[in-house]
Design a protein around this motif. Structure first.
Motif, PDB file in Angstrom:
ATOM      1  N   ASP A  16      -6.491 -22.590  -0.741  1.00 55.30           N
ATOM      2  CA  ASP A  16      -6.921 -21.638  -1.784  1.00 55.30           C
ATOM      3  C   ASP A  16      -6.021 -21.701  -3.019  1.00 55.30           C
ATOM      4  O   ASP A  16      -5.886 -20.724  -3.755  1.00 55.30           O
ATOM      5  CB  ASP A  16      -6.935 -20.227  -1.221  1.00 55.30           C
ATOM      6  N   PHE A  30      -6.453 -23.296  -5.798  1.00 57.02           N
ATOM      7  CA  PHE A  30      -7.183 -23.230  -7.077  1.00 57.02           C
ATOM      8  C   PHE A  30      -8.049 -21.976  -7.199  1.00 57.02           C
ATOM      9  O   PHE A  30      -8.832 -21.845  -8.133  1.00 57.02           O
ATOM     10  CB  PHE A  30      -8.082 -24.469  -7.237  1.00 57.02           C
ATOM     11  N   PHE A  31      -7.905 -21.063  -6.218  1.00 55.81           N
ATOM     12  CA  PHE A  31      -8.757 -19.864  -6.265  1.00 55.81           C
ATOM     13  C   PHE A  31      -8.533 -19.019  -7.521  1.00 55.81           C
ATOM     14  O   PHE A  31      -9.492 -18.605  -8.171  1.00 55.81           O
ATOM     15  CB  PHE A  31      -8.521 -19.039  -4.996  1.00 55.81           C
ATOM     16  N   LYS A  88     -10.228 -20.669 -10.374  1.00 56.18           N
ATOM     17  CA  LYS A  88     -11.689 -20.627 -10.260  1.00 56.18           C
ATOM     18  C   LYS A  88     -12.229 -19.270 -10.701  1.00 56.18           C
ATOM     19  O   LYS A  88     -13.261 -19.174 -11.365  1.00 56.18           O
ATOM     20  CB  LYS A  88     -12.081 -20.925  -8.813  1.00 56.18           C
ATOM     21  N   SER A 138     -14.651 -18.432 -14.026  1.00 48.99           N
ATOM     22  CA  SER A 138     -15.976 -17.856 -13.780  1.00 48.99           C
ATOM     23  C   SER A 138     -16.215 -16.575 -14.568  1.00 48.99           C
ATOM     24  O   SER A 138     -17.281 -15.968 -14.472  1.00 48.99           O
ATOM     25  CB  SER A 138     -16.142 -17.548 -12.291  1.00 48.99           C
ATOM     26  N   SER A 171      -8.739 -19.147 -21.108  1.00 48.31           N
ATOM     27  CA  SER A 171      -8.474 -19.974 -19.916  1.00 48.31           C
ATOM     28  C   SER A 171      -7.510 -21.121 -20.200  1.00 48.31           C
ATOM     29  O   SER A 171      -7.094 -21.823 -19.307  1.00 48.31           O
ATOM     30  CB  SER A 171      -9.777 -20.548 -19.363  1.00 48.31           C
TER      31      SER A 171
END
Length: 596
Positions: free
Chosen positions: A557, A559-560, A563, A567, A576
């Motif tokens: 996890d 890169f959670f 991500k 999003s 970002s």
């Protein structure tokens, strides 16, 4: 019957008025009556406790300890009645004494003449009154201390011994269980050592007398330096000794004294190794003593004793654990004038040196390797001091065994066979002829460990294992067991560096297969087979390991957060760039640390 525990419980200390307890009575009336409330008055005992049927007798005080007494001392067995018809002194059971109370006459009773009794005693000062129903006494020991003693009426000393039944089956077991060390101990027979060690006595054998002894080196003993014959020569101990012999009558000793005759010092053989004791008839394990100088027997000529030994020199050649290989002796002889009290000084010298074979064992030719064997080269063997290559059967065109033989090549498995037409003869001659055909002549005894083995160095060769067939069959008296097949098994391995391994022989064996033939079948053709099997037993080491590598792994996890950030809406997309920059910087740092 009472036990010692019960007896001690019955002896109590009572500090109560005399009306509170009934007063016991002693069988011997030795205790105070109920009217005496004070401490008991000690009584002086005899050297042995008195007979309980009699009153105390003044004498030397002592404390009873496993003493002997009984009101009726007559016993069925009277061990002290040694004089028939006569009263033996202090033997209380002797019927010839005819005494109702022996203690009135004897000062004491011998052990075994009355029944035994045991006593339990405590210090008299601890006892105020005794309630014990058993016989008791207050006795004074040698130091003047009063002891209150109670006699045990169930002494184990009066128990009967258990009868042992002895027969041929349990005799040895009983003797070993209850017996001690015997006067003469049987020494354990240990097998002789396979080879001599430094300092070991050198064994000799006298064939004419069938006697085994040791090589002697007479030495001086005492102030006069007289010769003693009990000094053994030690293996590998080169030394010289000198001693003196005196003769009262040299004329009679000139030809009869063994020490003056040179034949005394070489009329025996020397055992190569101590294990030769197991087979004294095997001449291969015996070395004869050879003469290195001319000698003459002692001779008495007038008043002159001629040719007597004044010096003995032994030269012994050894070959490590293979033992003694050669023994030679030389003498110096002199003449001695016969006169009273004449003396002779003798010198004894022993030299040890390395054995040097005189025969070149290997024939002229190339080696089978240097040092390790090369595949396809001859397998080198040794018979005695003669080196040659091992061979196997070769057949002619008709299948009959040929005089020529194939040469065994190292590392090459081979099978060969032929038919042998044996000559007429006994079973042992038939076996010997077939053995000669199977392994060739002379029969190999050792195989070379390396391809460049030197026959002069016995350590470079290993013995070939094997066992011959029996002479006769087990269930047939007219049958003969003959070998029909020989398998030559050779175990070899690579040693040394892996970049340059060297092949060496670790061991070899002759494995025979035997067959039983009848008496009338000995003249027929016998098919023979020879097999050569090389077995590689090399154990290769583990290959070396390289330096460990770093294996970077990220959590699943990792890169959670990024991500989630990507999003979000347009506003999140505008912002970002900052997390993405952080991720790039982290990955660059990881890659940079891995390359260092």
């Amino acid at each position: 019957m009472c036990t010692p525990q019960l007896l001690l419980l019955t002896v109590v200390v009572l500090i109560l008025p005399d009306a509170a307890r009934p007063q016991p009575t002693s069988p011997a009336q030795a205790l105070p009556t109920s009217s005496a409330l004070g401490p008991m008055t000690p009584e002086v005992a005899t050297a042995a406790p008195p007979d309980w049927s009699e009153g105390p007798t003044p004498g030397t005080p002592s404390v009873p300890e496993n003493t002997t007494t009984d009101s009726s001392p007559a016993l069925s067995i009277c061990t002290c009645d040694l004089t028939p018809g006569t009263c033996d002194l202090n033997c209380c059971c002797d019927k010839d004494c005819d005494l109702l109370h022996p203690r009135t006459v004897f000062s004491f009773c011998l052990p075994g003449s009355v029944r035994s009794s045991s006593w339990l005693c405590v210090d008299h000062s601890l006892i105020f009154r005794s309630n014990s129903p058993f016989p008791s006494r207050v006795l004074t020991d040698s130091s003047g201390i009063a002891q209150f003693c109670v006699r045990v009426n169930n002494s184990k000393l009066n128990y009967f011994q258990k009868l042992q039944t002895v027969n041929a089956t349990n005799f040895q077991a009983l003797a070993a269980e209850f017996g001690g060390q015997p006067f003469t101990s049987t020494p354990e027979t240990q097998p002789p050592s396979p080879f001599y060690r430094a300092g070991d006595p050198i064994l000799t054998y006298y064939p004419s007398w069938s006697a085994v002894s040791s090589l002697r080196q007479p030495a001086a003993v005492g102030a006069g330096g007289l010769c003693t014959e009990s000094n053994p020569a030690g293996f590998l101990e080169s030394k010289s000794t000198a001693c003196t012999r005196f003769f009262r009558d040299l004329a009679s000793s000139c030809t009869s004294e063994p020490a003056l005759d040179a034949a005394t010092y070489y009329n025996f053989t020397v055992l190569k190794v101590p294990r030769g004791l197991a087979d004294l008839q095997n001449t291969k394990l015996q070395v004869p003593v050879t003469l290195a100088s001319e000698i003459s027997p002692p001779l008495l000529a007038g008043n002159m004793c001629q040719n007597i030994v004044s010096q003995v020199i032994y030269e012994i050649e050894t070959n490590g654990t293979f033992g003694i290989q050669k023994v030679s002796v030389s003498f110096r002889q002199i003449n001695l004038t016969v006169e009273p009290g004449v003396s002779l000084q003798q010198d004894f010298i022993i030299h040890f040196r390395a054995f040097e074979p005189r025969v070149a064992a290997l024939p002229a030719g190339p080696r089978s390797g240097n040092p390790g064997y090369l595949i396809g080269k001859p397998l080198l063997v040794l018979t005695g001091d003669f080196g040659h290559s091992m061979t196997l059967l070769q057949s002619e065109g008709s299948g009959i065994c040929s005089v020529k033989r194939h040469e065994i090549q190292f590392g090459v498995n081979t099978v060969s066979g032929c038919k042998l037409r044996p000559k007429e003869g006994s079973c042992s001659h038939l076996q010997e002829e077939i053995y000669q055909a199977l392994h060739g002549g002379p029969r190999p005894e050792h195989v070379a460990i390396f391809g460049n083995a030197d026959p002069a160095q016995k350590g470079g060769w290993t013995r070939i294992l094997g066992r011959n067939c029996s002479v006769t069959a087990a269930n047939c008296s007219s049958c003969c067991l003959i070998p029909v097949s020989l398998e030559i098994q050779v175990l070899w391995a690579h040693i040394g560096l892996q970049s340059n391994p060297q092949a060496h022989v670790a061991g070899s064996r002759f494995l025979y297969q035997c067959k039983s033939v009848q008496e009338h079948q000995r003249g027929i053709e016998v098919p023979l087979t020879t097999l050569v099997n090389f077995v590689d037993i090399t154990q290769k080491p583990e290959p070396p390991r390289d330096q460990p590598r770093t294996d970077w792994k990220l959590p699943f996890d990792f890169f959670f957060p990024f991500k989630v950030a990507f999003s979000r809406g347009a506003r999140a997309q505008e912002d970002s760039a900052s997390p993405l920059l952080v991720l790039c910087i982290f990955l660059l740092g990881v890659l940079n640390s891995q390359t260092k």
